[in-house]
Design an enzyme around this catalytic site. Structure first.
Site, PDB file in Angstrom:
ATOM      1  N   THR A  20     -15.007   1.522 -15.521  1.00  0.00           N
ATOM      2  CA  THR A  20     -15.177   0.287 -14.640  1.00  0.00           C
ATOM      3  C   THR A  20     -15.429  -1.031 -15.385  1.00  0.00           C
ATOM      4  O   THR A  20     -16.196  -0.945 -16.339  1.00  0.00           O
ATOM      5  CB  THR A  20     -15.953   0.566 -13.323  1.00  0.00           C
ATOM      6  OG1 THR A  20     -16.070  -0.818 -12.661  1.00  0.00           O
ATOM      7  CG2 THR A  20     -17.569   0.605 -14.011  1.00  0.00           C
ATOM      8  N   SER A  21     -14.721  -2.144 -15.254  1.00  0.00           N
ATOM      9  CA  SER A  21     -15.131  -3.392 -15.831  1.00  0.00           C
ATOM     10  C   SER A  21     -16.451  -3.939 -15.356  1.00  0.00           C
ATOM     11  O   SER A  21     -16.933  -4.992 -16.170  1.00  0.00           O
ATOM     12  CB  SER A  21     -13.988  -4.461 -15.383  1.00  0.00           C
ATOM     13  OG  SER A  21     -13.635  -4.627 -14.069  1.00  0.00           O
ATOM     14  N   ASP A  51      -8.008   6.352  -4.856  1.00  0.00           N
ATOM     15  CA  ASP A  51      -6.687   7.279  -5.112  1.00  0.00           C
ATOM     16  C   ASP A  51      -7.047   8.729  -4.438  1.00  0.00           C
ATOM     17  O   ASP A  51      -6.086   9.490  -4.636  1.00  0.00           O
ATOM     18  CB  ASP A  51      -6.615   7.279  -6.387  1.00  0.00           C
ATOM     19  CG  ASP A  51      -7.633   7.440  -7.329  1.00  0.00           C
ATOM     20  OD1 ASP A  51      -7.511   6.880  -8.616  1.00  0.00           O
ATOM     21  OD2 ASP A  51      -8.483   8.461  -7.053  1.00  0.00           O
ATOM     22  N   TYR A  66       0.789  -1.128   0.109  1.00  0.00           N
ATOM     23  CA  TYR A  66       0.165  -0.011   0.125  1.00  0.00           C
ATOM     24  C   TYR A  66       0.888   1.147  -0.070  1.00  0.00           C
ATOM     25  O   TYR A  66       0.312   2.236  -0.682  1.00  0.00           O
ATOM     26  CB  TYR A  66      -0.894  -0.118   1.296  1.00  0.00           C
ATOM     27  CG  TYR A  66      -2.122  -0.646   0.745  1.00  0.00           C
ATOM     28  CD1 TYR A  66      -2.221  -2.289   0.940  1.00  0.00           C
ATOM     29  CD2 TYR A  66      -3.123  -0.305   0.242  1.00  0.00           C
ATOM     30  CE1 TYR A  66      -3.398  -2.783   0.702  1.00  0.00           C
ATOM     31  CE2 TYR A  66      -4.452  -1.180  -0.282  1.00  0.00           C
ATOM     32  CZ  TYR A  66      -4.565  -2.302   0.051  1.00  0.00           C
ATOM     33  OH  TYR A  66      -5.530  -2.978  -0.408  1.00  0.00           O
ATOM     34  N   ASN A  74     -15.851   3.627 -21.892  1.00  0.00           N
ATOM     35  CA  ASN A  74     -15.005   2.468 -21.614  1.00  0.00           C
ATOM     36  C   ASN A  74     -14.294   2.191 -23.005  1.00  0.00           C
ATOM     37  O   ASN A  74     -15.166   1.824 -23.795  1.00  0.00           O
ATOM     38  CB  ASN A  74     -15.404   1.381 -20.645  1.00  0.00           C
ATOM     39  CG  ASN A  74     -14.596   0.680 -20.144  1.00  0.00           C
ATOM     40  OD1 ASN A  74     -13.671   0.362 -20.974  1.00  0.00           O
ATOM     41  ND2 ASN A  74     -14.701  -0.177 -18.980  1.00  0.00           N
ATOM     42  N   HIS A  91     -14.994   2.231  -1.739  1.00  0.00           N
ATOM     43  CA  HIS A  91     -14.111   1.304  -1.178  1.00  0.00           C
ATOM     44  C   HIS A  91     -12.866   1.914  -0.462  1.00  0.00           C
ATOM     45  O   HIS A  91     -12.061   1.355   0.113  1.00  0.00           O
ATOM     46  CB  HIS A  91     -13.323   0.521  -2.439  1.00  0.00           C
ATOM     47  CG  HIS A  91     -14.332  -0.459  -3.341  1.00  0.00           C
ATOM     48  ND1 HIS A  91     -13.974  -0.773  -4.532  1.00  0.00           N
ATOM     49  CD2 HIS A  91     -15.480  -0.707  -3.148  1.00  0.00           C
ATOM     50  CE1 HIS A  91     -14.905  -1.326  -4.858  1.00  0.00           C
ATOM     51  NE2 HIS A  91     -15.748  -1.524  -4.091  1.00  0.00           N
ATOM     52  N   CYS A 131      -7.456   3.060  12.890  1.00  0.00           N
ATOM     53  CA  CYS A 131      -7.080   1.954  13.922  1.00  0.00           C
ATOM     54  C   CYS A 131      -7.682   0.654  13.948  1.00  0.00           C
ATOM     55  O   CYS A 131      -8.774   0.593  13.998  1.00  0.00           O
ATOM     56  CB  CYS A 131      -6.909   2.709  15.348  1.00  0.00           C
ATOM     57  SG  CYS A 131      -6.465   2.187  16.719  1.00  0.00           S
ATOM     58  N   GLN A 167     -15.114   3.668  -7.118  1.00  0.00           N
ATOM     59  CA  GLN A 167     -14.872   2.493  -6.423  1.00  0.00           C
ATOM     60  C   GLN A 167     -13.406   2.744  -6.298  1.00  0.00           C
ATOM     61  O   GLN A 167     -12.581   1.902  -5.351  1.00  0.00           O
ATOM     62  CB  GLN A 167     -14.639   1.608  -7.306  1.00  0.00           C
ATOM     63  CG  GLN A 167     -16.210   0.904  -7.708  1.00  0.00           C
ATOM     64  CD  GLN A 167     -16.379  -0.088  -8.933  1.00  0.00           C
ATOM     65  OE1 GLN A 167     -16.250  -1.113  -8.582  1.00  0.00           O
ATOM     66  NE2 GLN A 167     -16.267   0.705 -10.138  1.00  0.00           N
ATOM     67  N   GLU A 201     -13.290  -0.387 -23.614  1.00  0.00           N
ATOM     68  CA  GLU A 201     -13.694  -1.976 -23.720  1.00  0.00           C
ATOM     69  C   GLU A 201     -15.162  -2.189 -23.501  1.00  0.00           C
ATOM     70  O   GLU A 201     -15.732  -1.454 -22.758  1.00  0.00           O
ATOM     71  CB  GLU A 201     -12.773  -2.559 -23.075  1.00  0.00           C
ATOM     72  CG  GLU A 201     -11.264  -2.699 -23.168  1.00  0.00           C
ATOM     73  CD  GLU A 201     -10.829  -3.410 -24.436  1.00  0.00           C
ATOM     74  OE1 GLU A 201     -10.102  -2.757 -24.991  1.00  0.00           O
ATOM     75  OE2 GLU A 201     -11.427  -4.367 -24.893  1.00  0.00           O
TER      76      GLU A 201
HETATM   77  N1  APR Z   1     -10.554   5.353 -19.465  1.00  0.00           N
HETATM   78  C1  APR Z   1     -11.720   4.563 -19.304  1.00  0.00           C
HETATM   79  N2  APR Z   1     -11.766   3.519 -18.889  1.00  0.00           N
HETATM   80  C2  APR Z   1     -10.408   2.817 -19.112  1.00  0.00           C
HETATM   81  C3  APR Z   1      -9.311   3.228 -19.619  1.00  0.00           C
HETATM   82  C4  APR Z   1      -9.449   4.787 -19.823  1.00  0.00           C
HETATM   83  N3  APR Z   1      -8.157   5.508 -20.355  1.00  0.00           N
HETATM   84  N4  APR Z   1      -8.360   2.501 -19.568  1.00  0.00           N
HETATM   85  C5  APR Z   1      -8.904   1.368 -19.219  1.00  0.00           C
HETATM   86  N5  APR Z   1     -10.130   1.571 -18.812  1.00  0.00           N
HETATM   87  C6  APR Z   1     -11.158   0.620 -18.348  1.00  0.00           C
HETATM   88  C7  APR Z   1     -10.981  -1.038 -18.717  1.00  0.00           C
HETATM   89  O1  APR Z   1     -11.493  -1.254 -20.009  1.00  0.00           O
HETATM   90  C8  APR Z   1     -11.682  -1.558 -17.319  1.00  0.00           C
HETATM   91  O2  APR Z   1     -12.928  -1.846 -17.874  1.00  0.00           O
HETATM   92  O3  APR Z   1     -11.009   0.660 -16.839  1.00  0.00           O
HETATM   93  C9  APR Z   1     -11.714  -0.747 -16.534  1.00  0.00           C
HETATM   94  C10 APR Z   1     -10.702  -0.950 -15.277  1.00  0.00           C
HETATM   95  O4  APR Z   1     -11.317  -2.072 -14.666  1.00  0.00           O
HETATM   96  P1  APR Z   1     -10.731  -2.549 -13.379  1.00  0.00           P
HETATM   97  O5  APR Z   1      -9.238  -2.671 -13.547  1.00  0.00           O
HETATM   98  O6  APR Z   1     -11.669  -4.111 -12.945  1.00  0.00           O
HETATM   99  O7  APR Z   1     -11.026  -1.505 -12.230  1.00  0.00           O
HETATM  100  P2  APR Z   1     -12.426  -1.421 -11.612  1.00  0.00           P
HETATM  101  O8  APR Z   1     -13.754  -1.779 -12.275  1.00  0.00           O
HETATM  102  O9  APR Z   1     -12.449  -0.073 -10.952  1.00  0.00           O
HETATM  103  O10 APR Z   1     -12.443  -2.429 -10.451  1.00  0.00           O
HETATM  104  C11 APR Z   1     -13.227  -2.750  -9.353  1.00  0.00           C
HETATM  105  O11 APR Z   1     -12.017  -4.179  -8.029  1.00  0.00           O
HETATM  106  O12 APR Z   1     -10.058  -4.975  -7.583  1.00  0.00           O
HETATM  107  C12 APR Z   1     -11.175  -4.275  -7.055  1.00  0.00           C
HETATM  108  O13 APR Z   1     -11.399  -2.781  -5.187  1.00  0.00           O
HETATM  109  C13 APR Z   1     -10.800  -3.069  -6.543  1.00  0.00           C
HETATM  110  O14 APR Z   1     -12.136  -0.931  -7.039  1.00  0.00           O
HETATM  111  C14 APR Z   1     -11.621  -1.971  -7.643  1.00  0.00           C
HETATM  112  C15 APR Z   1     -12.685  -2.837  -7.984  1.00  0.00           C
END
Ligand code: APR
Length: 252
Positions: free
Chosen positions: A190-191, A107, A66, A215, A122, A130, A104, A217
């Site tokens: 977000t994925s 940062d 961390y 997104n 999160h 603590c 989520q 993807e």
């Molecule tokens: N702009 C927007 N989206 C983007 C970009 C970008 N430049 N680059 C990548 N992405 C997308 C990816 O396509 C993906 O769908 O961001 C997403 C990131 O997905 P994750 O890595 O799974 O992150 P997240 O969805 O925030 O994960 C949720 O999972 O591990 C836990 O607690 C952690 O808060 C996190 C939670």
């Protein structure tokens, strides 16, 4: 009317806006995502770093991971997508509307970009909690892990939600209500794989909200989106809200 134009018009008129962001919105700020090709979970097993069991097994190892993430976050700056959402909040509130940004991300970049109506689902990397009295405090910069509670002296843990843990008190209820009541829901970066956050987009859609996803993807949410912008957050937010030029006039 072309879908992007329709979304832009709806954003201008929306009275109740709910936004969900994930790690993708901070990627342009240099913060790694989790499940992308070069995401954190490719190099680090979440079971070794992001569970209460991992922390109980080896608190120093978890804290050092961390501390490394915290140093990256402290070097990072909010990007135009973060700032565009802070601007959108001001515009919606300015016309008497309701606005909530649910992230989520841990940062702290949304708060640094000026977002106020904000739920950190999160938790936040820059705070510790603590292990004995539960006191939450900001981590000094720099700090030597592990931090100790300024009130009772016990060791403190990262103030983030690990897999298998509950969300912060009241956070889910506030987030769910905003998406139930929204007339426009925006889901950025977000994925849409981690519950319960991943359900927020579906909750808004089922309640009749106009759903926009940004997104590069496709995600499980994409088939429901009225507009799915297959773009990064910076480009997508500029397309939706207009290019954001920094005070110095540079893109950012
Ligand atoms: N702009 C927007 N989206 C983007 C970009 C970008 N430049 N680059 C990548 N992405 C997308 C990816 O396509 C993906 O769908 O961001 C997403 C990131 O997905 P994750 O890595 O799974 O992150 P997240 O969805 O925030 O994960 C949720 O999972 O591990 C836990 O607690 C952690 O808060 C996190 C939670």
């Amino acid at each position: 009317m072309e879908r992007l134009e329709e979304a832009r018009e709806r954003l201008k008129a929306a009275q109740r806006v709910a936004v969900l962001t994930g790690a993708g919105i901070s990627k342009p700020s240099g913060i790694p995502t989790f499940r992308d090709v070069e995401g954190l979970w490719r190099d680090f097993n979440p079971l070794d770093y992001a569970t209460p069991e991992a922390y109980a097994r080896d608190p120093q190892r978890v804290w050092e991971w961390y501390a490394w993430r915290i140093a990256k976050v402290r070097e990072a700056r909010p990007n135009p997508a973060h700032r565009a959402l802070a601007r959108l909040e001001k515009e919606v509130l300015g016309r008497g509307g309701a606005f909530l940004l649910v992230t989520q991300n841990v940062d702290g970049l949304h708060a640094r970009a000026g977002s106020r109506n904000l739920v950190e689902l999160h938790g936040n990397l820059l705070r510790a909690r603590c292990e004995a009295c539960g006191h939450r405090f900001s981590l000094p910069d720099p700090f030597t892990p592990p931090p100790f509670c300024p009130l009772c002296g016990h060791r403190a843990r990262p103030d983030v939600v690990w897999f298998g843990e509950f969300l912060p008190e009241g956070a889910w209820e506030r987030a769910e209500r905003a998406f139930l009541e929204a007339d426009l829901a925006l889901v950025v970066g977000t994925s849409a794989e981690v519950e319960p956050a991943a359900s927020l987009g579906r909750i808004a859609y089922a309640s009749g909200a106009y759903l926009v996803e940004v997104n590069p993807e496709p995600t499980p949410l994409t088939p429901l989106a009225h507009l799915a912008l297959r773009q990064g957050a910076v480009e997508g937010m500029a397309a939706l809200l207009g290019p954001h030029l920094d005070t110095k006039g540079e893109a950012w």
